[in-house]
Write a protein that holds these residues in place. Sequence first.
Motif, PDB file in Angstrom:
ATOM      1  N   LYS A  39      34.444  33.715   3.500  1.00 25.37           N
ATOM      2  CA  LYS A  39      35.287  33.884   4.690  1.00 25.37           C
ATOM      3  C   LYS A  39      36.556  33.048   4.583  1.00 25.37           C
ATOM      4  O   LYS A  39      37.645  33.487   4.962  1.00 25.37           O
ATOM      5  CB  LYS A  39      34.504  33.493   5.950  1.00 25.37           C
ATOM      6  CG  LYS A  39      33.482  34.509   6.400  1.00 25.37           C
ATOM      7  CD  LYS A  39      33.090  34.328   7.853  1.00 25.37           C
ATOM      8  CE  LYS A  39      32.465  32.987   8.118  1.00 25.37           C
ATOM      9  NZ  LYS A  39      32.007  32.873   9.530  1.00 25.37           N
ATOM     10  N   GLU A  40      36.396  31.831   4.077  1.00 24.27           N
ATOM     11  CA  GLU A  40      37.549  30.934   3.953  1.00 24.27           C
ATOM     12  C   GLU A  40      38.545  31.434   2.911  1.00 24.27           C
ATOM     13  O   GLU A  40      39.768  31.411   3.144  1.00 24.27           O
ATOM     14  CB  GLU A  40      37.061  29.529   3.578  1.00 24.27           C
ATOM     15  CG  GLU A  40      38.187  28.531   3.349  1.00 24.27           C
ATOM     16  CD  GLU A  40      37.695  27.219   2.784  1.00 24.27           C
ATOM     17  OE1 GLU A  40      38.541  26.431   2.303  1.00 24.27           O
ATOM     18  OE2 GLU A  40      36.466  26.968   2.786  1.00 24.27           O
ATOM     19  N   LYS A  41      38.046  31.888   1.776  1.00 23.11           N
ATOM     20  CA  LYS A  41      38.918  32.236   0.660  1.00 23.11           C
ATOM     21  C   LYS A  41      39.348  33.697   0.652  1.00 23.11           C
ATOM     22  O   LYS A  41      40.431  34.025   0.165  1.00 23.11           O
ATOM     23  CB  LYS A  41      38.218  31.901  -0.662  1.00 23.11           C
ATOM     24  CG  LYS A  41      37.890  30.422  -0.830  1.00 23.11           C
ATOM     25  CD  LYS A  41      39.148  29.563  -0.818  1.00 23.11           C
ATOM     26  CE  LYS A  41      38.839  28.096  -0.977  1.00 23.11           C
ATOM     27  NZ  LYS A  41      40.058  27.255  -0.947  1.00 23.11           N
ATOM     28  N   ASP A  46      30.299  31.410   4.017  1.00 21.78           N
ATOM     29  CA  ASP A  46      31.403  30.687   4.635  1.00 21.78           C
ATOM     30  C   ASP A  46      32.556  30.473   3.656  1.00 21.78           C
ATOM     31  O   ASP A  46      33.726  30.525   4.039  1.00 21.78           O
ATOM     32  CB  ASP A  46      30.924  29.335   5.171  1.00 21.78           C
ATOM     33  CG  ASP A  46      30.103  29.468   6.440  1.00 21.78           C
ATOM     34  OD1 ASP A  46      30.063  30.580   7.008  1.00 21.78           O
ATOM     35  OD2 ASP A  46      29.490  28.468   6.864  1.00 21.78           O
ATOM     36  N   GLU A  75      34.671  28.737  -6.319  1.00 26.43           N
ATOM     37  CA  GLU A  75      36.105  28.942  -6.086  1.00 26.43           C
ATOM     38  C   GLU A  75      36.813  29.337  -7.363  1.00 26.43           C
ATOM     39  O   GLU A  75      37.718  30.186  -7.358  1.00 26.43           O
ATOM     40  CB  GLU A  75      36.727  27.666  -5.513  1.00 26.43           C
ATOM     41  CG  GLU A  75      36.422  27.424  -4.056  1.00 26.43           C
ATOM     42  CD  GLU A  75      37.082  26.150  -3.557  1.00 26.43           C
ATOM     43  OE1 GLU A  75      38.204  25.853  -4.014  1.00 26.43           O
ATOM     44  OE2 GLU A  75      36.483  25.456  -2.720  1.00 26.43           O
ATOM     45  N   GLU A  80      37.730  36.748   6.821  1.00 20.74           N
ATOM     46  CA  GLU A  80      36.518  37.181   7.520  1.00 20.74           C
ATOM     47  C   GLU A  80      36.224  38.654   7.302  1.00 20.74           C
ATOM     48  O   GLU A  80      35.065  39.062   7.240  1.00 20.74           O
ATOM     49  CB  GLU A  80      36.659  36.878   9.015  1.00 20.74           C
ATOM     50  CG  GLU A  80      35.384  37.052   9.793  1.00 20.74           C
ATOM     51  CD  GLU A  80      35.479  36.466  11.190  1.00 20.74           C
ATOM     52  OE1 GLU A  80      34.557  36.718  11.988  1.00 20.74           O
ATOM     53  OE2 GLU A  80      36.460  35.766  11.480  1.00 20.74           O
TER      54      GLU A  80
END
Length: 769
Positions: free
Chosen positions: A450-452, A447, A400, A455
Amino acid sequence: MKFSDGYWLTRDGFMINTPKEAYDHRIDGRSLTVYGPVKDIRKRGDTLDTGMLTVKFSSPLEDVIRVQVFHYKGRTRKKPDFELCTTDMKPLITEDAGTLTLQSGSLSVKVDKSSWGYRFSREAEKLTGSAPNSLAYISADDGRTYMREQLDIAVGETIYGLGERFTAFVKNGQSVDIWNRDGGTSTEQAYKNVPFYLSNKGYGVFVNHPELVSYEIGSEVVSKAQFSVEGEELDYFIIGGSGTKDVLKRYAMLTGKPALPPAWSFGLWLSTSFTTDYSEKTVTGFIDGMKERDIPLSVFHFDCFWMKEFEWCNFEWDERFFPDPKAMLSRLKEKGLKICVWINPYIGQKSKLFDEGKENGYFLKNGRDDVWQWDRWQSGMAIVDFTNPKARDWYCSKLEGLLEMGVDCFKTDFGERIPADAVYFDGSDPEKMHNYYSFLYNKTVFDLLKEKRGEQEAVVFARSATAGSQQFPVHWGGDCFASYDSMAESLRGGLSLSLSGFGFWSHDIGGFESTASADLYKRWTAFGLLSTHSRLHGSESYRVPWLFDEEASDVMRYFVKLKHRLMPYLYAAAYEAHLEGIPVMRAMLLEFPEDRTCDWLDRQYMLGRSLLVAPVFQKNGAVSYYLPKGTWTHLLTGKETEGGEWKQEQYGYMGLPLFVRENTLLPLGDVSDRPDYDYLDGVEFCLYHLKDGCSAEQTIYNEKQTMTIKAVRKQNTITVKTTGVQKKWRLILRNHPSVSTVINGASEALQEGTAIQPKEEHRDVVIFF
């Protein structure tokens, strides 16, 4: 794994037990269970002191039949298991005097009640079957047990897939172990092992075991496709359908469909290379050099040494070469680039993250509850345990920070050298986790993206994989050599992977190991830019084209811009891969299943439905390729050629066999300097050799908008209609005589190749010969 010693004998140390008859059965409405004792039952006393196999047939999806075989059913099945998508399907089960039948759609299995054996059929056509003595429970002198199945291979039948394999394209005659290894592209080992094979008869077989599955494809018994697993049970699926494409669709429904990569990822990726020296100055010099030569670049990748040596991974930039990485990334992104950085799931002992992971139990352990470590790759390295949710969160927290800094995606390298004796947080079986680790690793990173990032923006560049990993594109072919042989083996690997359910695939242009000649580099450039994803990457030397020769820059520019113009077509093919599981790069047999010559072709492929690509594998530019029946048009020269035969030609560096199939509406964009643009605006549809009584249709996509164009020919009239979002477009006829058009009643005479450009409000065009 081989258990027999020729036709008559069994290998020393093994005992093979096979069912002798379908002694009894049970029907519960959704499944058929058959009981097969391993000795003949002639009297009541024969039922004592004998083993029996329990075989359960069911259907999780239409045209898919599941076969579950048990010797000892009471054994606990340890994690992990493949994530499968099933429905509450109720197959038709019938019984008559001689057979038991389970029917799912057009696929059926018939069990012979009088002896033993079962056959799988599509309508009345036999696809394959298990004959007497094929299914077996095998015990070894060392105490191990195995389950084995042998399915029939018919005369002329060819088998494909089993992951990204660099051996012969057709798997008949090969022994294959489904066990991920870091073995390069020139051996029988593979980074991406998938226990699924596809037959040219139009069916597939998926063995539902993440652990080692051992195949003998026409090798131990030449008329059988044999697979075996250690243990007391065997679980596999027969996948039917209307043909090979339909089989891949159903396999994708079962194991997962590929995500849709972002449009920018289809552009050119440039890497620092592996062990080269580089800093921001080096990187900027490469990027500016590409711009000076008018070579569009989409992604810049920082390989391993963006981190300090011995500390992979610490996820921190080496301050000696990158003192202000956030500012550097900002400067690179101002140049219109996306940023990728290399990662892997290993933590070297010198990394400051090692103690943190050790104290919190984030690493794989050995049998003594210590951290599992070794010195291969990084000194004293540990391996992140992705079965531990807290370890996943911890790993993602490090990524992140990079995303917040400006990184867009990750090259998820490695994941194959996973010990089979480690202890996992959730108690997973380490043998089953060896291959499956690659799934958890890439899923974790994908994943997070996709979250940050959303998609629509998630993409990785992954090396290791197993069944289901196709959901996390893109995958590249690993460590190839700078040679024509390696270029060809890379293509074989990609085609095998595509027939194993993977929609997107790439490879290192020019080869990874060693340094290519200028000749090879230029030939590989054409191949690389006509793959779904295109990357320049090497080991000990840089891969910018002008270091080979200036003509290499010209070749690179030409094919990058060609790919960008093809993006409306390529992105439509990507949507098909995403929605249905049909790969973008396709072995010839997928598009021409009735042409037996195509069964063996591994030096050419279809890029989407309509483009045939045959890379050049010789220094003198000579290439031999096969065109199936029909009229083909060379995309670059416009030359028309009749197929149904082999061709031998010679090409310069600006060309290769690149043909458009007849009855094709090929969309070309009007942008050549980037891959991500509005594909619906200004698109040019080229209509190639539309035959009487035929139609051509093409849908193009742009984010959530679509446009579909369809052309139908009846004798001397072609009617073209469009639906969906209406933007500026034009139509060009290829391989048609002089014509006239009618748009809203107005007629105009046109010559071959003239653009027909309706006004924005016009959706329909009528063309008269």
